[in-house]
Design a protein around this motif. Structure first.
Motif, mmCIF file in Angstrom:
data_model
loop_
_atom_site.group_PDB
_atom_site.id
_atom_site.type_symbol
_atom_site.label_atom_id
_atom_site.label_comp_id
_atom_site.label_asym_id
_atom_site.label_seq_id
_atom_site.Cartn_x
_atom_site.Cartn_y
_atom_site.Cartn_z
ATOM 1 N N VAL A 27 0.794 -1.239 -0.013
ATOM 2 C CA VAL A 27 0.037 -0.047 0.115
ATOM 3 C C VAL A 27 0.828 1.239 0.025
ATOM 4 C CG1 VAL A 27 -1.793 1.274 1.493
ATOM 5 C CG2 VAL A 27 -1.970 -1.069 1.210
ATOM 6 N N ASP A 28 1.870 1.198 0.832
ATOM 7 C CA ASP A 28 2.891 2.529 0.758
ATOM 8 C C ASP A 28 3.253 2.765 -0.613
ATOM 9 O OD1 ASP A 28 5.311 2.850 3.437
ATOM 10 O OD2 ASP A 28 4.045 3.962 2.496
ATOM 11 N N TRP A 31 0.794 4.323 -2.737
ATOM 12 C CA TRP A 31 0.610 5.758 -2.576
ATOM 13 C C TRP A 31 1.476 6.568 -3.204
ATOM 14 C CZ3 TRP A 31 -3.750 7.674 -1.085
ATOM 15 C CH2 TRP A 31 -4.661 6.954 -0.186
ATOM 16 N N LEU A 32 2.718 6.113 -3.157
ATOM 17 C CA LEU A 32 3.772 6.818 -4.049
ATOM 18 C C LEU A 32 3.774 6.871 -5.429
ATOM 19 C CD1 LEU A 32 7.209 5.741 -1.816
ATOM 20 C CD2 LEU A 32 6.364 8.228 -2.259
ATOM 21 N N PRO A 36 -2.862 11.468 -7.669
ATOM 22 C CA PRO A 36 -3.700 12.037 -6.797
ATOM 23 C C PRO A 36 -4.888 10.917 -6.507
ATOM 24 C CG PRO A 36 -3.489 13.769 -8.337
ATOM 25 C CD PRO A 36 -2.706 12.502 -8.881
ATOM 26 N N PRO A 37 -4.931 10.214 -5.392
ATOM 27 C CA PRO A 37 -5.703 9.388 -5.226
ATOM 28 C C PRO A 37 -7.143 9.316 -6.009
ATOM 29 C CG PRO A 37 -4.668 9.831 -3.051
ATOM 30 C CD PRO A 37 -4.259 10.818 -4.231
ATOM 31 N N PRO A 42 -8.951 3.218 -6.266
ATOM 32 C CA PRO A 42 -7.974 2.285 -5.500
ATOM 33 C C PRO A 42 -8.168 1.289 -5.601
ATOM 34 C CG PRO A 42 -9.371 3.795 -4.042
ATOM 35 C CD PRO A 42 -9.861 4.164 -5.182
ATOM 36 N N SER A 47 -7.443 -1.200 -0.409
ATOM 37 C CA SER A 47 -8.449 -0.671 0.383
ATOM 38 C C SER A 47 -8.850 -1.741 1.590
ATOM 39 C CB SER A 47 -9.868 -0.302 -0.418
ATOM 40 O OG SER A 47 -9.585 0.730 -1.054
ATOM 41 N N ILE A 82 -13.228 4.910 4.426
ATOM 42 C CA ILE A 82 -12.911 3.612 3.372
ATOM 43 C C ILE A 82 -14.119 3.042 3.056
ATOM 44 C CG2 ILE A 82 -11.457 1.349 3.554
ATOM 45 C CD1 ILE A 82 -9.713 3.007 5.808
ATOM 46 N N SER A 85 -15.708 4.330 0.185
ATOM 47 C CA SER A 85 -15.074 4.095 -1.117
ATOM 48 C C SER A 85 -14.967 2.802 -1.828
ATOM 49 C CB SER A 85 -13.442 4.402 -1.194
ATOM 50 O OG SER A 85 -12.887 3.539 -0.289
ATOM 51 N N SER B 272 -6.766 17.854 -4.161
ATOM 52 C CA SER B 272 -5.501 17.315 -5.020
ATOM 53 C C SER B 272 -4.837 16.675 -3.958
ATOM 54 C CB SER B 272 -4.722 18.346 -5.627
ATOM 55 O OG SER B 272 -4.237 19.298 -4.586
ATOM 56 N N ARG B 274 -6.346 15.003 -1.500
ATOM 57 C CA ARG B 274 -7.264 14.292 -0.965
ATOM 58 C C ARG B 274 -6.885 12.881 -0.740
ATOM 59 N NH1 ARG B 274 -13.118 13.222 -2.044
ATOM 60 N NH2 ARG B 274 -14.231 13.491 0.040
ATOM 61 N N PHE B 276 -7.434 9.071 2.231
ATOM 62 C CA PHE B 276 -8.219 8.478 3.461
ATOM 63 C C PHE B 276 -7.911 9.189 4.838
ATOM 64 C CE2 PHE B 276 -10.432 5.528 1.007
ATOM 65 C CZ PHE B 276 -9.684 4.976 0.377
ATOM 66 N N SER B 327 3.749 11.296 1.591
ATOM 67 C CA SER B 327 3.767 9.893 0.865
ATOM 68 C C SER B 327 3.781 8.842 1.843
ATOM 69 C CB SER B 327 4.763 9.833 -0.181
ATOM 70 O OG SER B 327 6.032 10.029 0.513
ATOM 71 N N CYS B 330 0.416 6.211 5.132
ATOM 72 C CA CYS B 330 0.010 4.980 5.563
ATOM 73 C C CYS B 330 0.464 4.245 6.448
ATOM 74 C CB CYS B 330 -0.221 3.948 4.257
ATOM 75 S SG CYS B 330 -1.243 2.780 4.442
#
Lengths: 236, 447
Positions: A27-28, A31-32, A36-37, A42, A47, A82, A85, B272, B274, B276, B327, B330
């Motif tokens: 997951v980390d 995100w990188l 933009p999420p 996702p 999730s 969560i 989503s 931009s 946003r 969880f 970043s 999480c």
């Protein structure tokens, strides 16, 4: 992870945690790597692991004797985000998350309050004795939803009543499992139920036991009564 | 701005200066008094240690106004709440000094449930020459007394006496996170997760509830109070912050129960950015009025923001404390680091703001020049009178010598509590169980 109230940690929970740990590493990266999420949906796997992690945090938080309200509220709100989503992907078979979460989180939050309510009702009573307040009216007593026991009910049981069936991952075998560890040996005294006790012995010994036992029992009963009432010697 | 600093590191435990102490020694709050002469620290073990600044003397030019231990006392003890079968932690959450009104100093210290008013007095003289008592206080044999004498005051070694004058108990159901003394010097407020109470300093058996955000149904709880403070000049105004990142300015003249705010300060979420975790990172962990009373400073997980009391729509300034963590949210959520509550501070002239970060780093932002600096509070880099070197965190790519990469940051070393002297460029930094006091000698008396 510390557990209270004699709850046994289920093997499935342990495995679930390991899975969560492994997945958070990916997951980390997600995100990188991704933009933009909100730009893309996702991945469901990510999730789910975040969801599981949040549920674990929520349970852990509620198990504290006095939960950190800020932590609790933030985790619950994150969990709701969560869930929101994940809604479209709820049909996926790979989802191993706990039963319907909105109800569960609400129940969990409310159940922690049952314990809070019970003790708060008492506390507020104390407060009103101590303080001659001219404060603005507050919602008193703190009843929460109707039907919730306050004051009289022991705080712990009040919370557990509500945890019951909604939290499959906490109590797989329902409320019955809760009482497994309670030691009731002091109530299983042979004095009080000689027939039942002797029923377990082999038949050959039964006859002897039954003949002797009543005589002994009565004497011991008398002795016990004396002790309970207070020995006659002390009354002088 | 005081970028070049002198330092003196001062571990709170005097008898074991360089050994990392027990968990009870973890400093949980730091606060200068109104003149800056005294500095109080509270720790997890319920102890308060007060430092006093030595007057600069020509005889000992090296002492240069350093802080030495003035008094140590046990403020709070662990308690047991029999109703809930819970232990109440003795950890000191906040200390606030009262303005000095006579020779004695007073401060308020609080744990999760109980606030105490302590009076600190000095005794440096004692009477000698009593007629009826001898030097040890024993009654004299009257037949040996042939003449009367007048007792005289003789100097003695300074003795600092601390006594609890008031105990404000049973006012809070939830955990107290803030206390703030009103500018009227007669009242103060205490805030927990859901309620704020107003107390009179002389009355312990009652308090007025001025904010109550507890919903009728706890299932509807979505927001808690995280910090609150009285306005420095207007005794009717106070602000409180929430876990959703909003600030509410309340006027006690408007109503007895200040559930309706006078002003609501809230910045709309940046679409931009946003995620969880948006709400968690927007949760305000500290709010401080500027000395002028015109601005407010807030700290959330990644930024510090300056708000103008006249503008509710958004902050007038935003400074990134450690944006490189954006970043990593999480894993920071997983480790619970995302819930860490950092404090923030203004300098005396409201031109520089300061806050702590991870790896024992702390950051300062100059509002005028827009320059910022990262410094480290650690034994290695803080020999007495050494100059602190600016640090840099690099994300990857070009790396200079002495840069630290994001992945090598130590998240167990967090600087949550910092304080700035009210007038001079002296700062106090709490790094776990060590207290560091840094002084800017280049611009010692500037501002």
């Amino acid at each position: 992870m510390m557990l209270s109230k004699g709850l046994k940690r289920k093997r499935e929970e342990e495995e679930e945690e390991e899975v969560v740990e492994k997945e958070t590493l990916t997951v980390d990266t997600w995100w990188l790597d991704s933009g933009p999420p909100t730009a893309q949906a996702p991945p469901v796997v990510a999730s789910n692991s975040l969801f599981d992690l949040s549920v674990l945090k929520l349970h852990h938080s509620l198990r504290q004797s006095e939960p950190d309200l800020r932590h609790l509220v933030l985790v619950v709100n994150t969990l709701r985000r969560i869930q929101a989503s994940m809604a479209p992907s709820a049909a996926l078979p790979s989802v191993s998350s706990p039963p319907p979460a909105p109800m569960e989180t609400d129940n969990l939050l409310a159940s922690s309050d049952a314990a809070l309510s019970a003790s708060m009702a008492g506390l507020l009573e104390d407060l009103s004795h101590i303080e001659g307040l001219s404060q603005a009216p507050q919602p008193l007593p703190d009843e929460g939803p109707p039907g919730r026991p306050i004051g009289g009910a022991p705080a712990g049981l009040g919370a557990l009543d509500l945890l019951g069936p909604a939290t499959g991952c906490l109590l797989d075998d329902g409320l019955e499992g809760l009482f497994e560890d309670i030691d009731t040996s002091m109530y299983d005294s042979e004095l009080w139920a000689p027939a039942a006790a002797e029923g377990h012995k082999p038949d050959s010994e039964n006859g002897l036991g039954k003949e002797e036992a009543p005589v002994l029992d009565e004497a011991e009963l008398d002795y016990l009564m004396d002790v309970l009432v207070g020995t006659q010697g002390l009354e002088r | 701005m005081g970028v070049s600093v002198l330092s003196k590191s001062m571990p709170v435990q005097e008898n074991q200066p360089w050994v990392s102490g027990t968990p009870a020694d973890i400093i949980s709050t730091v606060e200068f008094n109104h003149t800056g002469e005294l500095l109080a620290t509270g720790d997890k073990g319920g102890r308060v240690v007060i430092f006093q600044r030595e007057p600069e003397s020509k005889n000992a030019p090296h002492s240069q106004g350093e802080y030495d231990v003035y008094s140590t006392f046990q403020s709070h003890e662990p308690e047991f709440d029999y109703l809930k079968s819970l232990e109440i932690e003795e950890k000191i959450n906040k200390i606030k000094w009262l303005p000095q009104q006579n020779a004695a100093h007073s401060l308020l210290s609080t744990n999760d449930k109980t606030i105490k008013l302590w009076k600190i007095t000095e005794r440096d003289k004692r009477p000698e020459g009593y007629n009826l008592k001898d030097e040890e206080g024993k009654l004299k044999d009257l037949s040996t007394v042939t003449s009367l004498q007048v007792p005289v005051l003789k100097p003695m070694d300074l003795m600092v006496e601390v006594s609890p004058r008031r105990i404000f108990a049973n006012g809070h159901t939830y955990h107290i996170n803030s206390i703030s003394v009103n500018s009227d010097c007669e009242t103060y407020m205490s805030a927990d997760d859901l309620r704020i109470n107003l107390w009179h300093l002389a009355i312990t058996d009652r308090s007025f509830n001025i904010v109550d955000i507890k919903p009728a149904n706890m299932e509807d709880l979505t927001e808690v109070i995280t910090a609150s403070e009285f306005h420095p000049h207007h005794c009717n105004l106070f602000v409180y912050s929430s876990s959703k990142g909003s600030l509410r300015l309340c006027d006690m003249r408007a109503a007895a129960l200040c559930d309706k705010h006078s002003k609501l300060f809230e910045e709309p979420e940046d679409p931009s950015n946003r995620s969880f975790f948006s709400e968690i990172i927007s949760s305000v962990s500290d709010v401080k009025f500027s000395h002028s009373g015109r601005y407010m400073l807030t700290r959330d997980y990644l930024t510090v923001k300056v708000w103008d009391l006249n503008m509710e729509a958004r902050p007038i300034e935003t400074y990134q404390v450690h944006d490189y963590l954006r970043s990593k949210l999480c894993s920071l959520y997983e480790s619970d680091c995302i819930f860490d509550k950092f404090e923030c501070a203004w300098n005396g002239s409201d031109s520089v703001i300061m806050t702590g970060a991870y790896n024992n780093f702390f950051r300062m932002f100059d509002r005028n020049t827009k320059r910022d600096v990262t410094l480290e509070a650690s034994r290695e880099s803080s020999k007495p009178r050494a100059v602190l070197k600016p640090r840099r965190v690099c994300l990857g790519g070009k790396r200079r010598r002495d840069d630290i990469s994001v992945d090598s940051l130590d998240f167990t070393k967090k600087i949550l509590h910092t304080a700035w002297h009210p007038a001079e460029n002296i700062i106090a930094i709490a790094a776990t169980n060590n207290l560091y006091i840094f002084q800017d000698k280049v611009n010692a008396d500037a501002h």
